[in-house]
Design an enzyme around this catalytic site. Structure first.
Site, PDB file in Angstrom:
ATOM      1  N   ARG A  51       0.804  -1.222   0.000  1.00 32.62           N
ATOM      2  CA  ARG A  51       0.000   0.000   0.000  1.00 32.62           C
ATOM      3  C   ARG A  51       0.841   1.279   0.000  1.00 32.62           C
ATOM      4  O   ARG A  51       0.377   2.327  -0.418  1.00 32.62           O
ATOM      5  CB  ARG A  51      -0.945  -0.009   1.200  1.00 32.62           C
ATOM      6  N   HIS A 180       9.873 -22.169   6.534  1.00 32.25           N
ATOM      7  CA  HIS A 180      11.280 -21.947   6.196  1.00 32.25           C
ATOM      8  C   HIS A 180      12.208 -22.974   6.853  1.00 32.25           C
ATOM      9  O   HIS A 180      13.328 -23.156   6.411  1.00 32.25           O
ATOM     10  CB  HIS A 180      11.702 -20.503   6.493  1.00 32.25           C
ATOM     11  N   LYS A 184      16.132 -25.218   5.571  1.00 28.84           N
ATOM     12  CA  LYS A 184      17.423 -25.188   6.276  1.00 28.84           C
ATOM     13  C   LYS A 184      18.285 -26.355   5.799  1.00 28.84           C
ATOM     14  O   LYS A 184      17.787 -27.466   5.628  1.00 28.84           O
ATOM     15  CB  LYS A 184      17.210 -25.240   7.792  1.00 28.84           C
ATOM     16  N   GLU A 218      15.387 -20.445  21.473  1.00 32.04           N
ATOM     17  CA  GLU A 218      15.772 -19.109  21.002  1.00 32.04           C
ATOM     18  C   GLU A 218      16.183 -18.270  22.200  1.00 32.04           C
ATOM     19  O   GLU A 218      15.637 -18.436  23.292  1.00 32.04           O
ATOM     20  CB  GLU A 218      14.586 -18.427  20.320  1.00 32.04           C
ATOM     21  N   ASP A 237       2.957 -20.845  17.162  1.00 35.64           N
ATOM     22  CA  ASP A 237       4.025 -20.160  16.420  1.00 35.64           C
ATOM     23  C   ASP A 237       5.102 -21.121  15.939  1.00 35.64           C
ATOM     24  O   ASP A 237       5.650 -20.951  14.853  1.00 35.64           O
ATOM     25  CB  ASP A 237       4.642 -19.077  17.327  1.00 35.64           C
ATOM     26  N   HIS A 242       6.916 -25.602  12.288  1.00 31.68           N
ATOM     27  CA  HIS A 242       8.336 -25.992  12.203  1.00 31.68           C
ATOM     28  C   HIS A 242       8.637 -27.306  12.914  1.00 31.68           C
ATOM     29  O   HIS A 242       9.261 -28.202  12.363  1.00 31.68           O
ATOM     30  CB  HIS A 242       9.230 -24.906  12.807  1.00 31.68           C
TER      31      HIS A 242
HETATM   32  C1  BG6 Z   1       9.210 -17.945  12.951  1.00 30.84           C
HETATM   33  C2  BG6 Z   1       8.520 -17.609  14.235  1.00 30.84           C
HETATM   34  O1  BG6 Z   1       8.398 -18.739  12.139  1.00 30.84           O
HETATM   35  O2  BG6 Z   1      10.428 -18.642  13.219  1.00 30.84           O
HETATM   36  C3  BG6 Z   1       9.430 -16.787  15.118  1.00 30.84           C
HETATM   37  O3  BG6 Z   1       7.331 -16.904  13.968  1.00 30.84           O
HETATM   38  C4  BG6 Z   1      10.757 -17.480  15.327  1.00 30.84           C
HETATM   39  O4  BG6 Z   1       8.805 -16.536  16.382  1.00 30.84           O
HETATM   40  C5  BG6 Z   1      11.356 -17.896  13.983  1.00 30.84           C
HETATM   41  O5  BG6 Z   1      11.620 -16.583  15.990  1.00 30.84           O
HETATM   42  C6  BG6 Z   1      12.584 -18.755  14.186  1.00 30.84           C
HETATM   43  O6  BG6 Z   1      13.237 -18.951  12.954  1.00 30.84           O
HETATM   44  P1  BG6 Z   1      14.796 -19.231  12.906  1.00 30.84           P
HETATM   45  O7  BG6 Z   1      15.062 -19.530  11.462  1.00 30.84           O
HETATM   46  O8  BG6 Z   1      15.480 -18.004  13.394  1.00 30.84           O
HETATM   47  O9  BG6 Z   1      15.052 -20.409  13.802  1.00 30.84           O
END
Ligand code: BG6
Length: 491
Positions: A51, A180, A184, A218, A237, A242
């Site tokens: 936008r 994602h 990896k 994390e 999340d 993941h």
């Molecule tokens: C994301 C989450 O999908 O993955 C985040 O929403 C998280 O909360 C992130 O921090 C972690 O990704 P990576 O690649 O840094 O392990």
């Protein structure tokens, strides 16, 4: 050693949310790297759309700043950046009105025969609007795909709705649901390790494996995402997507080929075989935590509620689960999973612990034998370690020692470790869906997660506080120690 790059067909990547956080931190740097590696065929364009009222020049400036900020030292090359910026264009569009869509069509019509990818790096609330506009403005060609980012729903019902909305306009083979973690390097290596070696497969079952641990720890906190995170929590999340994907790749049967349907069929079977966790067992099988003030990343940090600016919240920033898979291969083998923010460090790994030897022939002086472990480290220091018992070298009789065969990929092959998005963005152009989630997988994952969420609600399960910079609440340690096992906590 240099890796082999196979160029992809010319493409137009349209990034909705092109001036947003994901484009800035991940997508633009990843595409720049693919250009440097020689993967593009001309003419190839990247078209930002959102936008914000930006001109092409202003968007190029934004991209240049993004590259300066997010590339590693030595990766910013003046000539390459110039070439990269020249392929960037920008169109202001509004997902909810017709503003800008004709202009987008005009630009795209210049490349009718190219692969066309629409990347929705926007809030899921407007996935439906954008898909419909793409359809209404006749932007879909035979070579068109759409990429969607998580969260795909917040429960099964909303995921079904979202999938239906996108499915009205795009066929399943055009939809790339990105996770994602599947991009990896080490995650793909897990498949190589399991399916390109004869060594592990005969042992990869309940007869030889004692248990599996999957940790995604994390050290960061909310990173300015409190608005989203507080409505999601760690289970939605990280686990629904993941971690369950990691679990699937670890536990699945060997697909007949790397064909995307063959791989995803096997992953789906794992998801469907997960034993239910619901109100009847949620308290024994899960732990929810929330960080309190402490120290992390080398300094004092606020607690979760302080980051919410004094808010009140029962959202979990940590979750640990004892999961089980009800099939012959895995009967009785617990999969302990845990993830959290503000933990003792950034560390993601899958640890396979084999059963102890059935009978020890060595005398006491030799020392204890330790069960073999295979440690697949996703980050940092990607690599695989296999622990083995050996004789302590030199004189002194038979003394046993637990050592690690260490394969640290980055140093072993001396190559740059590509970001997960690089591979995935190119797979979209190649139309390879192997590393993307199929609709039924996402839904099966929610089908397992929903009763946990519901169970927490019914039991009124409160979050347990943990000090930032630790490994989570003590209840998570108890979850595994009750079974006579311990978490693998080496950073
Ligand atoms: C994301 C989450 O999908 O993955 C985040 O929403 C998280 O909360 C992130 O921090 C972690 O990704 P990576 O690649 O840094 O392990």
């Amino acid at each position: 050693m240099s890796s082999q790059i196979i160029p992809v067909e010319p493409f137009d990547y349209v990034v909705f949310g092109g001036s947003g956080d994901l484009a800035e931190r991940k997508l633009l740097p990843a595409l720049y790297h693919r250009q440097i590696e020689g993967q593009f065929t001309e003419p190839t364009r990247i078209i930002g759309a959102s936008r914000s009222a930006l001109s092409n020049e202003e968007y190029r400036k934004f991209a240049d700043a993004a590259l300066k900020e997010h590339l590693k030292k030595g990766e910013y090359d003046d000539a390459e950046v110039k070439k990269f910026l020249a392929r960037l264009f920008y169109v202001p569009v509004d997902a909810r009105s017709d503003a800008g869509w004709d202009q987008l069509k005009k630009i795209l019509d210049e490349g009718k025969d190219r692969v066309r990818a629409f990347y929705l790096a926007v809030a899921p609330g407007i996935f439906g609007d954008i898909s419909q506009k793409i359809h209404d403005h006749k932007l879909i060609t035979k070579q068109t795909r759409i990429v969607v980012e998580k969260p795909i729903g917040r429960d099964l019902a909303s995921a079904l709705q979202l999938n239906d909305t996108i499915g009205k306009v795009f066929k399943e083979e055009q939809i790339f649901r990105i996770d994602h973690y599947l991009g990896k390097e080490t995650v793909q290596n897990l498949m190589a390790l399991r399916f390109a070696n004869a060594l592990y497969e005969p042992l990869w079952n309940a007869n030889h494996i004692d248990h599996v641990q999957i940790t995604v720890a994390e050290s960061v906190g909310l990173e300015g995402r409190a608005g989203y995170y507080d409505t999601a929590g760690a289970l939605r999340d990280m686990v629904q997507n993941h971690i369950l994907q990691l679990l699937c790749l670890t536990a699945m049967e060997i697909p007949s080929s790397m064909d995307s349907e063959a791989v995803r069929d096997e992953k789906l079977k794992v998801l469907r075989a997960l034993k239910p966790i619901n109100a009847s067992n949620v308290e024994q099988a899960t732990v929810r935590g929330q960080y309190r003030a402490g120290a992390s990343s080398g300094g004092p940090v606020k607690g979760y509620l302080d980051e919410l600016e004094g808010g009140v919240s029962n959202t979990e920033t940590f979750v640990a689960i004892k999961a089980e898979i009800g099939n012959w291969r895995w009967a009785g083998v617990p999969f302990y999973i845990r993830t959290g923010k503000r933990l003792a460090g950034r560390m993601s790994e899958i640890v396979i612990t084999f059963k102890p030897i059935p009978h020890n022939i060595f005398d006491q002086a030799a020392g204890r034998t330790v069960a073999n472990q295979l440690i697949i480290r996703l980050q940092p220091d990607e690599g695989v370690k296999q622990s083995l018992m050996i004789k302590d070298p030199g004189p002194g009789g038979m003394r046993l020692r637990n050592v690690s065969l260490d394969m640290s990929f980055a140093s072993a092959f001396n190559v740059r470790n590509p970001d997960a998005y690089e591979r995935l963005l190119m797979d979209v152009i190649r139309s390879n869906q192997t590393l993307f989630m199929r609709r039924d997988e996402v839904e099966a994952a929610w089908d397992w997660v929903d009763p946990i969420l519901k169970g927490w609600e019914e039991a009124g399960q409160q979050v347990q506080g943990y000090t930032a910079g630790t490994w989570g609440p003590s209840q998570a340690i108890a979850l595994i120690e009750r079974d006579g096992r311990t978490w693998h906590d080496d950073i």
